[in-house]
Write a protein that holds these residues in place. Structure first.
Motif, PDB file in Angstrom:
ATOM      1  N   LYS A 119       5.051   5.066   2.487  1.00 35.02           N
ATOM      2  CA  LYS A 119       5.042   5.848   2.839  1.00 35.02           C
ATOM      3  C   LYS A 119       6.352   5.592   4.479  1.00 35.02           C
ATOM      4  O   LYS A 119       7.020   6.616   4.917  1.00 35.02           O
ATOM      5  CB  LYS A 119       4.411   6.883   3.038  1.00 35.02           C
ATOM      6  N   ASP A 120       5.479   4.988   5.228  1.00 33.70           N
ATOM      7  CA  ASP A 120       5.715   4.287   6.492  1.00 33.70           C
ATOM      8  C   ASP A 120       7.362   4.282   6.972  1.00 33.70           C
ATOM      9  O   ASP A 120       7.963   4.265   7.566  1.00 33.70           O
ATOM     10  CB  ASP A 120       4.880   3.723   7.439  1.00 33.70           C
ATOM     11  N   THR A 136       0.870  -1.150   0.573  1.00 38.40           N
ATOM     12  CA  THR A 136      -0.460   0.288   0.020  1.00 38.40           C
ATOM     13  C   THR A 136       1.401   1.076  -0.108  1.00 38.40           C
ATOM     14  O   THR A 136       2.319   1.032   0.695  1.00 38.40           O
ATOM     15  CB  THR A 136      -1.004  -0.320   1.146  1.00 38.40           C
ATOM     16  N   GLU A 137       0.798   2.421  -0.429  1.00 39.45           N
ATOM     17  CA  GLU A 137       0.946   3.827  -0.597  1.00 39.45           C
ATOM     18  C   GLU A 137       1.366   3.750   1.000  1.00 39.45           C
ATOM     19  O   GLU A 137       2.453   4.110   1.006  1.00 39.45           O
ATOM     20  CB  GLU A 137      -0.205   5.167  -1.269  1.00 39.45           C
ATOM     21  N   GLU A 138       0.376   4.112   2.037  1.00 37.65           N
ATOM     22  CA  GLU A 138       1.393   3.761   3.381  1.00 37.65           C
ATOM     23  C   GLU A 138       2.228   3.290   4.027  1.00 37.65           C
ATOM     24  O   GLU A 138       2.970   3.527   4.716  1.00 37.65           O
ATOM     25  CB  GLU A 138      -0.270   4.316   4.741  1.00 37.65           C
ATOM     26  N   GLU A 139       2.253   2.445   3.765  1.00 38.67           N
ATOM     27  CA  GLU A 139       2.862   1.466   4.074  1.00 38.67           C
ATOM     28  C   GLU A 139       4.317   1.870   3.070  1.00 38.67           C
ATOM     29  O   GLU A 139       5.303   1.229   4.290  1.00 38.67           O
ATOM     30  CB  GLU A 139       2.975  -0.034   3.489  1.00 38.67           C
ATOM     31  N   THR A 199       9.918  12.497   3.140  1.00 41.83           N
ATOM     32  CA  THR A 199       9.046  10.788   2.372  1.00 41.83           C
ATOM     33  C   THR A 199       7.678  11.687   1.279  1.00 41.83           C
ATOM     34  O   THR A 199       7.221  12.891   1.242  1.00 41.83           O
ATOM     35  CB  THR A 199       8.211  11.067   3.640  1.00 41.83           C
ATOM     36  N   LYS A 228       9.581   7.102   5.774  1.00 49.10           N
ATOM     37  CA  LYS A 228       9.763   7.995   7.052  1.00 49.10           C
ATOM     38  C   LYS A 228      10.717   7.312   8.515  1.00 49.10           C
ATOM     39  O   LYS A 228      10.701   8.494   9.486  1.00 49.10           O
ATOM     40  CB  LYS A 228       7.997   8.300   7.360  1.00 49.10           C
ATOM     41  N   LYS A 261      10.893  13.495   7.448  1.00 52.88           N
ATOM     42  CA  LYS A 261       9.756  13.915   7.285  1.00 52.88           C
ATOM     43  C   LYS A 261       9.719  14.331   5.142  1.00 52.88           C
ATOM     44  O   LYS A 261       9.210  13.918   4.726  1.00 52.88           O
ATOM     45  CB  LYS A 261       9.031  14.764   8.352  1.00 52.88           C
ATOM     46  N   SER A 289       4.985  12.522  -0.842  1.00 55.41           N
ATOM     47  CA  SER A 289       3.340  12.738  -0.485  1.00 55.41           C
ATOM     48  C   SER A 289       2.840  11.309  -1.454  1.00 55.41           C
ATOM     49  O   SER A 289       1.493  11.366  -0.676  1.00 55.41           O
ATOM     50  CB  SER A 289       3.416  13.981  -1.109  1.00 55.41           C
ATOM     51  N   TYR A 290       3.234  11.344  -2.677  1.00 60.23           N
ATOM     52  CA  TYR A 290       2.164   9.562  -3.000  1.00 60.23           C
ATOM     53  C   TYR A 290       3.309   8.881  -3.643  1.00 60.23           C
ATOM     54  O   TYR A 290       4.686   9.150  -3.886  1.00 60.23           O
ATOM     55  CB  TYR A 290       2.600  11.115  -4.239  1.00 60.23           C
TER      56      TYR A 290
END
Length: 573
Positions: free
Chosen positions: A519-520, A514-517, A531, A523, A528, A533-534
């Motif tokens: 990004k995290d 996933t995107e969040e995976e 990291t 990060k 920060k 954004s997309y």
């Protein structure tokens, strides 16, 4: 006959004639300002109990300079400062350069991946640090990098991962194996101040005084080596362009670890006897409060800072009647924001500065005397002592020079160009050609009146909210994720930050993410602002006939895909 000069309004004094380079080291500058304006305020904090005249500040500097010698800091040794704009930042800087050591600035957003690299690559001998900032816990990071602290005596660190590091000084907190600021300061009583004077007599204006780390296309940051002559003069001529003098109070809300704070704010003030009113870290509420309380005449910011202030609930009750100048820089400057600042903040003399860390950093700048059109729509003309030319980047190695109104790579030469990248001779040779020209990688157009417009970049550099971000550093890190097969990082337009980061990812066969995976993942170990954004999951990248990834096509596709076509009304600075 007075040795001093008067500002344009005939209300304040300054020491050195405008637009002329000076042969002073940092310690000589401070001595001269104390001689001419001993009771002038150097610092007035609104959020901390630190108010000092220039003489009082010099006393703090002299004591800590003596303490550094007592802690074994020698000439040429590297002292790193990892802190926000607290008083100790300024004291550490001036004390370090006074004894011929080198101040290394550490980005306050760094996490363990970047911090360990910088402290090791820079051969840091002494580290001065706060306990953390925002989502970066410096105390936990340094304990993880240097577990030896739990058992070692203060000043006797022998770290496996940071073999050159001997001292750590903590500001506002305690850590085993580290001096507190107060303990370190007290060591000044161990040796006579005369030892500081012996050291300062050996300092040459062309000695390195500062190392600023800037991300590089090789994937890791590079240490830009700057001299007293580089930085003192760049700050001085920038202050000249702003018409700074003893009557000015400059609010410093830009970070000191960046040249924006260290040169365009601190050094510009110090060379003109102005008063500094620092904000420990950017806050529109604190900044507006400072403007009211101190009757601020000048302040700097990247566009996002000005936008945040303009939109803050306290804006309407802020008295801008004393404000006249400042600098908007560090990131693409929206014309509309410049117009709002001129009209609503009373900054009738606001300027734009263009440059990069390798140039100390200023290359071109508009002045308070330039027309509004020039100051809103261009990055001004070359600073005194700096040569600028535009070349065809495809014409190496002879580099054909280009005429007015023709886009080309902006190159700069002069007193302000760095000595090089620390321990990176090949990277230095790639940045500065045999004739001493720094190749910025930025595309510009020179107007017939001698002012420049920056129109783009040759390379892949992303500038987000004033931070230079190099995709390869993020790509190299993201490759460590077990699910990623390939990744390309690009910049996409943003009215708020100038640019945002987008990671285009090809996953390994059979993997899902996933995107969040992702990004995290970034990060957790990187600053920060690095990291993405997309995150766009793709099957392939556009390539040319030679198999090279065409990032410009990826950017064009992303702009359409994200609906960002209207995000590009900017003047790059």
């Amino acid at each position: 006959m007075s040795r001093l000069f008067r500002n344009n309004a005939n209300t304040g004094d300054f020491i050195w004639k405008k637009n002329v380079l000076i042969d002073e080291t940092f310690c000589q500058v401070l001595d001269r300002v104390c001689e001419e304006f001993p009771d002038q305020y150097a610092f007035r904090y609104t959020e901390l109990d630190y108010t000092r005249t220039y003489n009082q500040f010099k006393n703090d500097v002299d004591k800590f300079a003596t303490a550094l010698i007592a802690m074994g800091v020698g000439k040429g040794d590297h002292v790193s400062i990892w802190a926000t704009n607290v008083p100790e930042w300024f004291i550490t800087f001036w004390a370090t350069v006074k004894i011929g050591a080198v101040l290394v600035t550490v980005n306050t957003a760094y996490k363990i991946h970047e911090a360990e690299y910088l402290l090791k690559q820079s051969d840091t001998h002494t580290l001065v640090m706060i306990d953390g900032f925002k989502d970066s816990n410096y105390a936990e990071i340094i304990k993880e990098i240097c577990p030896e602290l739990a058992e070692c005596k203060k000043g006797e660190l022998n770290s496996e991962r940071l073999p050159k590091l001997r001292n750590i000084v903590t500001i506002g907190f305690e850590l085993p194996g580290c001096y507190t600021w107060e303990e370190a300061f007290a060591r000044s009583s161990e040796i006579p101040y005369s030892e500081v004077e012996v050291r300062r007599q050996t300092i040459d204006k062309h000695d390195i005084c500062n190392m600023q780390y800037t991300s590089g296309t090789t994937g890791f940051p590079k240490g830009v080596m700057l001299t007293h002559y580089n930085v003192v003069n760049n700050g001085k001529v920038i202050g000249d362009c702003m018409d700074l003098s003893t009557v000015d109070k400059l609010m410093i809300q830009v970070p000191m670890f960046h040249c924006f704070g260290m040169v365009l704010a601190m050094t510009a003030c110090m060379t003109h006897g102005a008063t500094m009113c620092p904000i420990t870290a950017f806050s529109p509420a604190k900044g507006l409060d400072c403007i009211n309380k101190e009757k601020i005449t000048a302040f700097h910011g990247v566009p996002t800072m000005f936008i945040a202030m303009l939109e803050h609930k306290d804006f309407a009750k802020t008295d801008f009647s004393h404000v006249r100048t400042g600098i908007m820089a560090g990131s693409p400057c929206p014309v509309k924001v410049m117009e709002d600042v001129l009209a609503k903040m009373n900054m009738s003399e606001i300027c734009i500065t263009y440059g990069q860390t390798e140039a100390s950093p200023g290359i071109t700048m508009s002045t308070t005397a330039d027309s509004v059109t020039t100051r809103v729509s261009t990055v001004g003309s070359p600073l005194p002592g700096v040569e600028v030319k535009l070349v065809d980047p495809e014409s190496a190695p002879n580099y054909k020079e280009l005429p007015d109104n023709t886009p080309g790579e902006l190159c700069a030469r002069g007193y302000n160009i760095m000595k090089g990248y620390y321990k990176m001779p090949e990277a230095t040779a790639a940045a500065i050609d045999a004739n001493g020209w720094l190749h910025t990688g930025d595309v510009a157009i020179r107007q017939p009146d001698g002012n420049y417009k920056i129109t783009g970049r040759i390379g892949d550099t992303i500038i987000r909210g004033g931070e230079n971000i190099y995709p390869k550093e993020i790509e190299d890190f993201m490759y460590k994720h077990p699910k990623i097969k390939d990744v390309q990082v690009i910049g996409v337009p943003s009215k708020m930050y100038g640019e945002e980061i987008m990671a285009c990812v090809i996953l390994k066969d059979g993997e899902t993410a996933t995107e969040e995976e992702l990004k995290d993942f970034v990060k957790a170990s990187m600053a920060k602002h690095k990291t993405p954004s997309y995150v766009d999951f793709v099957e392939s990248f556009p390539m040319n006939a030679a198999g090279k990834v065409q990032k410009y096509k990826m950017r064009e596709n992303a702009v359409v895909k994200l609906g960002l076509q209207a995000e590009s009304d900017i003047v790059t600075a």
